[in-house]
Write a protein that holds these residues in place. Sequence first.
Motif, mmCIF file in Angstrom:
data_model
loop_
_atom_site.group_PDB
_atom_site.id
_atom_site.type_symbol
_atom_site.label_atom_id
_atom_site.label_comp_id
_atom_site.label_asym_id
_atom_site.label_seq_id
_atom_site.Cartn_x
_atom_site.Cartn_y
_atom_site.Cartn_z
ATOM 1 N N ARG A 45 0.840 -1.187 0.000
ATOM 2 C CA ARG A 45 0.000 0.000 0.000
ATOM 3 C C ARG A 45 0.876 1.237 0.000
ATOM 4 O O ARG A 45 1.887 1.296 0.703
ATOM 5 N N GLU A 46 0.505 2.241 -0.793
ATOM 6 C CA GLU A 46 1.317 3.442 -0.898
ATOM 7 C C GLU A 46 0.463 4.690 -0.806
ATOM 8 O O GLU A 46 -0.717 4.696 -1.193
ATOM 9 N N GLY A 47 1.066 5.754 -0.317
ATOM 10 C CA GLY A 47 0.377 7.021 -0.239
ATOM 11 C C GLY A 47 0.265 7.668 -1.606
ATOM 12 O O GLY A 47 1.189 7.579 -2.417
ATOM 13 N N VAL A 48 -0.851 8.318 -1.863
ATOM 14 C CA VAL A 48 -1.096 8.997 -3.133
ATOM 15 C C VAL A 48 -1.169 10.506 -2.916
ATOM 16 O O VAL A 48 -0.457 11.267 -3.563
ATOM 17 N N ALA A 49 -2.055 10.928 -2.032
ATOM 18 C CA ALA A 49 -2.227 12.355 -1.747
ATOM 19 C C ALA A 49 -2.804 12.490 -0.353
ATOM 20 O O ALA A 49 -3.834 11.888 -0.062
ATOM 21 N N CYS A 50 -2.136 13.260 0.485
ATOM 22 C CA CYS A 50 -2.548 13.384 1.876
ATOM 23 C C CYS A 50 -2.406 14.828 2.337
ATOM 24 O O CYS A 50 -1.564 15.576 1.820
ATOM 25 N N THR A 51 -3.190 15.184 3.321
ATOM 26 C CA THR A 51 -3.095 16.523 3.878
ATOM 27 C C THR A 51 -2.941 16.449 5.379
ATOM 28 O O THR A 51 -3.539 15.609 6.046
ATOM 29 N N GLY A 52 -2.106 17.321 5.900
ATOM 30 C CA GLY A 52 -1.874 17.395 7.331
ATOM 31 C C GLY A 52 -0.923 18.534 7.608
ATOM 32 O O GLY A 52 -0.152 18.937 6.737
ATOM 33 N N ASN A 53 -1.011 19.065 8.826
ATOM 34 C CA ASN A 53 -0.109 20.141 9.197
ATOM 35 C C ASN A 53 -0.224 21.343 8.259
ATOM 36 O O ASN A 53 0.736 22.085 8.088
ATOM 37 N N GLY A 54 -1.381 21.502 7.642
ATOM 38 C CA GLY A 54 -1.622 22.651 6.795
ATOM 39 C C GLY A 54 -1.150 22.534 5.367
ATOM 40 O O GLY A 54 -1.304 23.473 4.580
ATOM 41 N N ASP A 55 -0.575 21.401 4.998
ATOM 42 C CA ASP A 55 -0.080 21.212 3.644
ATOM 43 C C ASP A 55 -0.666 19.949 3.020
ATOM 44 O O ASP A 55 -1.167 19.080 3.725
ATOM 45 N N THR A 56 -0.570 19.871 1.709
ATOM 46 C CA THR A 56 -0.976 18.674 0.980
ATOM 47 C C THR A 56 0.242 18.087 0.294
ATOM 48 O O THR A 56 1.059 18.824 -0.275
ATOM 49 N N TYR A 57 0.351 16.781 0.356
ATOM 50 C CA TYR A 57 1.521 16.083 -0.157
ATOM 51 C C TYR A 57 1.068 15.067 -1.197
ATOM 52 O O TYR A 57 0.065 14.378 -1.024
ATOM 53 N N TYR A 58 1.842 14.975 -2.259
ATOM 54 C CA TYR A 58 1.538 14.056 -3.353
ATOM 55 C C TYR A 58 2.714 13.123 -3.591
ATOM 56 O O TYR A 58 3.871 13.534 -3.495
ATOM 57 N N SER A 59 2.386 11.894 -3.972
ATOM 58 C CA SER A 59 3.446 11.000 -4.418
ATOM 59 C C SER A 59 3.940 11.467 -5.779
ATOM 60 O O SER A 59 3.262 12.235 -6.482
ATOM 61 N N ASP A 60 5.111 10.999 -6.160
ATOM 62 C CA ASP A 60 5.647 11.367 -7.471
ATOM 63 C C ASP A 60 4.710 10.923 -8.583
ATOM 64 O O ASP A 60 4.553 11.607 -9.599
ATOM 65 N N ALA A 61 4.050 9.778 -8.392
ATOM 66 C CA ALA A 61 3.152 9.263 -9.432
ATOM 67 C C ALA A 61 1.898 10.112 -9.565
ATOM 68 O O ALA A 61 1.272 10.159 -10.636
ATOM 69 N N ALA A 62 1.530 10.803 -8.492
ATOM 70 C CA ALA A 62 0.290 11.578 -8.494
ATOM 71 C C ALA A 62 0.488 13.044 -8.873
ATOM 72 O O ALA A 62 -0.459 13.703 -9.316
ATOM 73 N N LYS A 63 1.708 13.529 -8.703
ATOM 74 C CA LYS A 63 1.961 14.945 -8.981
ATOM 75 C C LYS A 63 1.569 15.288 -10.403
ATOM 76 O O LYS A 63 1.849 14.548 -11.335
#
Length: 132
Positions: A45-63
């Motif tokens: 299982r891998e992260g795709v797009a998540c938000t926390g601490n006021g920012d949103t983070y994307y995996s390289d595959a999702a960017k």
Amino acid sequence: QVQLVESGGGLVQPGGSLRLSCVASGFSAGYYAIGWFRQAPGKEREGVACTGNGDTYYSDAAKDRFTFSRDNTGNMVYLQMNSLEPEDTAVYYCAAAWARRSRPLYSERSAYFLDPNKYDVWGQGTQVTVSS
């Protein structure tokens, strides 16, 4: 009762788009982080797009292809997926974290928030299949 329910998956042709939705209920005290993960057959299982601490983070595959969003209440989260590729075929999960488990350095925040092990509550998943 805390619950996450995903919807919006399906079969789409390469180059197509899908919008996944997740309803978060029972989080009376809120959550620290929430996001989308995926698991393809035979893969972790891998992260795709998540938000926390006021920012949103994307995996390289999702960017540049996927966009995370949520409504003002935080009870609805979405993942808009464009330019889908066969490699995006997977079960997509919505997950939420109750609290921060450690204090990552600024440079480590993306890896932290995209780590499935940091999340406590999981939905049942929705299948996305990209195929012609």
